[in-house]
Write a protein that holds these residues in place. Structure first.
Motif, PDB file in Angstrom:
ATOM      1  N   PHE A 206     -66.281 -54.526  17.743  1.00 33.30           N
ATOM      2  CA  PHE A 206     -65.956 -53.702  16.879  1.00 33.30           C
ATOM      3  C   PHE A 206     -65.241 -52.262  17.336  1.00 33.30           C
ATOM      4  CE2 PHE A 206     -64.455 -55.267  12.832  1.00 33.30           C
ATOM      5  CZ  PHE A 206     -64.005 -54.145  12.298  1.00 33.30           C
ATOM      6  N   ALA A 207     -66.334 -51.640  17.964  1.00 30.46           N
ATOM      7  CA  ALA A 207     -66.246 -50.271  18.304  1.00 30.46           C
ATOM      8  C   ALA A 207     -67.343 -50.130  19.533  1.00 30.46           C
ATOM      9  CB  ALA A 207     -66.662 -49.229  17.016  1.00 30.46           C
ATOM     10  N   ASN A 356     -62.077 -34.426  15.137  1.00 28.21           N
ATOM     11  CA  ASN A 356     -60.921 -34.824  14.675  1.00 28.21           C
ATOM     12  C   ASN A 356     -60.732 -36.416  14.646  1.00 28.21           C
ATOM     13  OD1 ASN A 356     -58.149 -35.048  14.116  1.00 28.21           O
ATOM     14  ND2 ASN A 356     -57.473 -34.299  16.232  1.00 28.21           N
ATOM     15  N   PHE A 357     -61.048 -36.874  13.798  1.00 21.95           N
ATOM     16  CA  PHE A 357     -61.297 -38.430  13.657  1.00 21.95           C
ATOM     17  C   PHE A 357     -59.945 -39.098  13.486  1.00 21.95           C
ATOM     18  CE2 PHE A 357     -65.342 -37.342  12.046  1.00 21.95           C
ATOM     19  CZ  PHE A 357     -65.953 -37.861  12.588  1.00 21.95           C
ATOM     20  N   SER A 358     -58.932 -38.209  13.706  1.00 18.79           N
ATOM     21  CA  SER A 358     -57.612 -39.150  13.666  1.00 18.79           C
ATOM     22  C   SER A 358     -57.058 -39.414  15.073  1.00 18.79           C
ATOM     23  CB  SER A 358     -56.429 -38.181  12.848  1.00 18.79           C
ATOM     24  OG  SER A 358     -56.505 -36.902  13.632  1.00 18.79           O
ATOM     25  N   ARG A 360     -57.792 -41.194  18.196  1.00 15.13           N
ATOM     26  CA  ARG A 360     -57.287 -42.396  18.929  1.00 15.13           C
ATOM     27  C   ARG A 360     -56.124 -43.215  18.104  1.00 15.13           C
ATOM     28  NH1 ARG A 360     -61.569 -46.594  20.140  1.00 15.13           N
ATOM     29  NH2 ARG A 360     -62.898 -45.599  18.678  1.00 15.13           N
ATOM     30  N   LEU A 361     -56.236 -43.361  16.990  1.00 13.05           N
ATOM     31  CA  LEU A 361     -55.548 -44.140  16.109  1.00 13.05           C
ATOM     32  C   LEU A 361     -54.112 -43.462  15.755  1.00 13.05           C
ATOM     33  CD1 LEU A 361     -55.414 -46.680  14.573  1.00 13.05           C
ATOM     34  CD2 LEU A 361     -56.112 -45.725  12.641  1.00 13.05           C
ATOM     35  N   SER A 362     -53.923 -41.956  15.563  1.00 17.07           N
ATOM     36  CA  SER A 362     -52.841 -41.227  15.342  1.00 17.07           C
ATOM     37  C   SER A 362     -51.851 -41.066  16.714  1.00 17.07           C
ATOM     38  CB  SER A 362     -53.339 -39.783  14.900  1.00 17.07           C
ATOM     39  OG  SER A 362     -53.827 -39.574  13.777  1.00 17.07           O
ATOM     40  N   LYS A 364     -51.956 -43.402  18.791  1.00 17.00           N
ATOM     41  CA  LYS A 364     -51.233 -44.694  18.799  1.00 17.00           C
ATOM     42  C   LYS A 364     -50.121 -44.907  17.726  1.00 17.00           C
ATOM     43  CE  LYS A 364     -54.225 -47.558  20.713  1.00 17.00           C
ATOM     44  NZ  LYS A 364     -55.268 -48.113  20.864  1.00 17.00           N
ATOM     45  N   THR A 365     -50.478 -44.480  16.542  1.00 16.38           N
ATOM     46  CA  THR A 365     -49.271 -44.436  15.554  1.00 16.38           C
ATOM     47  C   THR A 365     -48.074 -43.962  15.789  1.00 16.38           C
ATOM     48  OG1 THR A 365     -51.269 -44.551  14.037  1.00 16.38           O
ATOM     49  CG2 THR A 365     -49.250 -44.439  13.023  1.00 16.38           C
ATOM     50  N   ILE A 368     -45.787 -46.138  17.948  1.00 18.40           N
ATOM     51  CA  ILE A 368     -45.284 -47.161  17.773  1.00 18.40           C
ATOM     52  C   ILE A 368     -44.599 -47.193  16.329  1.00 18.40           C
ATOM     53  CG2 ILE A 368     -47.032 -48.514  19.000  1.00 18.40           C
ATOM     54  CD1 ILE A 368     -48.659 -48.906  16.648  1.00 18.40           C
ATOM     55  N   ILE A 371     -39.692 -47.294  14.730  1.00 16.28           N
ATOM     56  CA  ILE A 371     -39.179 -48.684  14.740  1.00 16.28           C
ATOM     57  C   ILE A 371     -37.837 -48.911  14.306  1.00 16.28           C
ATOM     58  CG2 ILE A 371     -41.173 -50.190  14.503  1.00 16.28           C
ATOM     59  CD1 ILE A 371     -40.405 -50.658  11.557  1.00 16.28           C
TER      60      ILE A 371
END
Lengths: 371, 371
Positions: A206-207, A356-358, A360-362, A364-365, A368, A371
C-alpha cells in the motif's frame, strides 16, 4: 569518528546459546548507561550448525516449556525453496528467517572493550516471537529501563515491551504494536502529559514504510497514532526509514539518529530534530547522511552496505556521544562524536517536504486533470 | 431469516454528499439502539459522476479547510492503469480506492424502514483518511457510543475511534490501531479491569490476516496484543477473517458474528463464542457458515458473493436479534434470529484448531526433518 578498534564485537566473540548452534551475526545493539557501565543489548543471530546440501533454520518449539528450539532442514535442491534473500527464505509458501535472534547483554567500562554474557537476556518465548526477537531500544525512565524489541513469527513482525531495573531479570509487558510494526523508540519523558513513541507500521504494497508517532499514559497502551515522516524520492532515505536512537533532549529540540535506505537497500544514518513540546514538528532532517557504509566491515558482511543504529551513550560533561551500530548486519561497531558539533549540524533549519502532505498526489493530479 | 423487505437500503435511497458526485454503494452498517430507535451508521461509497473514457476518483483535498474533495481523472487507455479490482485501482505505482466512503446515519422505529440523513456524520478529515472512512462498529458503554472505523489513505488502512452521546456531533479520539489494521470491535464492558478489543492486523505477504485481541485502560490507548484466531485451511474462512458484530454477553460467554472469506473472495458469516472472563479462550467457532450469499442481491452487486456484518440490534425481552449486513458490497440488508436459537448452535462446544499453534509448521517439519 569511527572507533579505530572497529569492529568491536564479531560473531566469534559470542558463545552460541546451545551446543548445536552457531552464531552467524551479532549486531544492532540497544544502548544504555547503568551504574558506571555502558550496557549493549546485542542482537545475536544464530542457526543450527549447517549440513551440506541443506538449509537448516531454528524456530521456537512453542510446546516446550524449556524454550527448546526445533530445527527445520530444507534441501537446497527443493523446488519450492526461494533462498534469494540471505535473511528470509520461503519454502512451500511459508516464510522463515534464516537465523533466529535473541538479545544478549554486553558490558563495558570504556565503551570499547565489552564483556559479553554467556546466556541470552531475552529470547523467543511464545507464538508471537517463534522466529526470534530482534533490534532492541532502551529508554531509561527514572530507575527503570524500558526495552522495545521486534517479535518475529509466521504471523508477522510486531513490537513488544519489557522492563528491567537491575539488568538481571526483566518483566514482559506484552506486544505494544501489532504487525507489521518495528523500530519503536520511546521518548525518555512525558511530553504534554503523555509518553511518546516513534513507530514504523508497514502498510505492505500500500505504501512505503513511514515513521509514525503514538502516545501513551502508561507505556503499555498506545494510541493517537499519526504520520510523522515519509521516505523521500531520490534521496538517501528514499525506500525505507525508521527510528534509531532514543532522542536526546536539547534546548533546540529532541535530537536523534534515524536510519534510511535507498532502493538498493543501502542503509545509512541521518539526524532528526523534533520540536521540544511537539515532536510531530520536524525542525531538521539530514539531506545528506551522517554516516554511510564506507569501511570494509560496513560494505561486506551478512547483508552488505549497511550501517544501522539502535542507540547511543551520551556523556553531557564530556560533550561526547558514543554511537553504536551494526555494520553489514554482521558485527558491532562504534563511533564517537562531539555532541555540540552534532547538534550544530542542525543549524539553519530545514524545510521539511513531509509536512506538505499534498506532495505526491497533487503533482500527479495537476498533470492528469487537464482532460 | 432474511427480512422479506430486503434490500432495505440501496444507493438510490441515499443523497450524494455533493452535487457532482454519485452514490455507488451503501453497505456494511454499524448498528446501535438509541432511545427508541435503531441507528445504522451506513458506509456510503461515492465517486465523481463518471465521464466516458475516464475513471474518476475523489480524494480529500487536505489543504482545504472545508473538507473539499479533489477529483482525479485517469484515462481508461492509460498504459500504467491497473483496474482489475473494482475496489482499488493502481495508476503509475500509486493505489487509489475507486470510491470514497463516508459514514451516514439512518434511523428506524421498526428496524425495516429507515430515514436516512441528508448529510454525512463522519467524513474524511485529514491525511490519514484522505481516501475515506469505512466500515464502522458501535459499542455503547454507559451513555456514550464509541465508534471504530477504518481510515483509508495512501499510507494504508488504520482504525480510528470517535465518541458520541447524542448522535448529532462526535469527538474524534485519534487512530487507535496503525496500518494495516481494520475490523476493530470493542467489547461493551471492562473484563478483568480492562477494555478489550478484537483487531485485525494485516501482515501482508508474511501471513494471512488474523484476528487479535488487545486491551486498554481508557479505550484510546491499546496494548497487550495477542493472536486470537487464524484462518482455517479448506474451510469457509480459509483466506481472511475479521470481527463483525459487538459481542453480546451471555451466560455461556461472549457471542458475536464474524466474517470469513475463502480463496475465491466469497464472504460469509459465522458464530464465535469467547469465554466470559477470558476472551482469548474460544469456546465455539462455526464449522459451517451461519449465512452465505444465496439471494440474488447477495450474489450480484458491486463485489459479488458477499454477506458482511458490522453489527446487530439485540432485544432481550423479545429474544430477538436484528442482524444488519452489506450484500455484495452494494446495499444494506437485514435478517432476524431468535437469540436463544442462535446461542444454542454453540452447544456441544468445539475443538478449536487455532489454539494448537504448532499446526502448520509442525506438520511441515515432521515431513522434512527425516534427512
Amino acid at each position: 569518528m569511527r572507533f579505530k578498534q572497529n569492529p568491536l564485537i564479531t560473531p566469534s566473540d559470542v558463545k552460541a546459546s546451545r551446543p548445536d548452534y552457531e552464531v552467524v551475526c551479532v549486531f544492532n545493539p540497544a544502548v544504555t548507561i547503568y551504574r558506571d557501565e555502558i550496557i549493549l543489548l546485542l542482537r545475536v543471530a544464530e542457526r543450527p550448525i549447517q549440513t551440506n546440501g541443506y538449509i537448516s533454520v531454528g524456530v521456537l518449539d512453542v510446546n516446550s516449556s524449556r524454550g527448546d528450539y526445533e530445527n527445520i532442514h530444507i534441501s537446497r535442491e527443493a523446488e519450492s525453496l526461494n533462498d534469494k534473500d540471505c535473511r528470509v527464505i520461503n519454502y512451500k509458501g511459508q516464510s522463515y528467517t534464516t537465523t533466529i535472534s535473541h538479545l544478549r547483554i554486553a558490558r563495558s567500562k570504556d565503551g570499547v572493550n565489552f564483556k559479553i554474557e554467556d546466556k541470552p537476556f531475552i529470547s523467543a518465548s511464545g507464538v508471537h516471537d517463534r522466529y526470534g526477537v530482534e533490534d532492541a531500544r532502551i529508554t531509561q525512565i527514572d530507575n527503570d529501563y524500558y526495552i522495545t524489541f521486534a517479535s518475529i513469527s509466521s504471523e508477522g513482525v510486531s513490537t513488544a515491551l519489557a522492563k528491567t531495573s537491575d539488568w538481571k531479570s526483566y518483566e514482559y509487558l506484552g506486544i505494544i504494536f501489532a504487525p507489521m510494526n518495528k523500530d519503536v523508540v520511546i521518548f525518555p519523558r512525558k511530553i504534554n502529559g503523555k509518553y511518546i513513541a516513534v513507530h514504523r507500521p508497514d502498510a505492505g504494497e500500500f505504501a512505503r514504510p513511514s515513521m509514525w508517532l503514538a502516545s501513551s499514559p502508561d507505556l503499555s497502551h498506545w494510541g493517537e497514532s499519526s504520520l510523522l515522516m515519509k521516505t523521500r524520492d531520490n534521496m538517501w532515505d528514499s525506500h525505507r526509514i525508521g527510528a534509531g536512537s532514543v532522542p536526546v533532549e536539547t534546548e533546540k529540540g529532541w535530537l536523534s539518529i534515524y536510519h534510511g535506505c535507498n532502493e538498493f537497500s543501502e542503509y545509512r544514518l541521518g539526524l532528526l530534530l523534533q520540536a521540544k513540546n511537539d515532536p510531530s514538528k520536524i525542525i531538521f532532517r539530514s539531506s545528506e547522511p551522517l554516516m554511510s557504509a564506507e569501511e570494509e566491515y560496513e560494505q561486506n558482511g551478512f547483508f552488505n552496505h549497511v550501517v544501522f543504529t539502535d542507540g547511543l551513550a551520551y556523556f553531557p560533561e564530556q560533550d561526547r556521544i558514543f554511537l553504536y551500530y551494526g555494520a553489514a548486519d554482521l558485527c558491532v561497531c562504534g563511533a564517537e562524536f562531539s555532541f555540540s558539533q552534532l547538534l550544530s549540524k542542525t543549524d539553519g533549519g530545514y524545510k521539511n517536504p513531509d509536512r506538505n502532505f499534498s506532495d505526491r498526489l497533487s503533482s500527479k493530479t495537476s498533470k492528469i486533470s487537464n482532460i
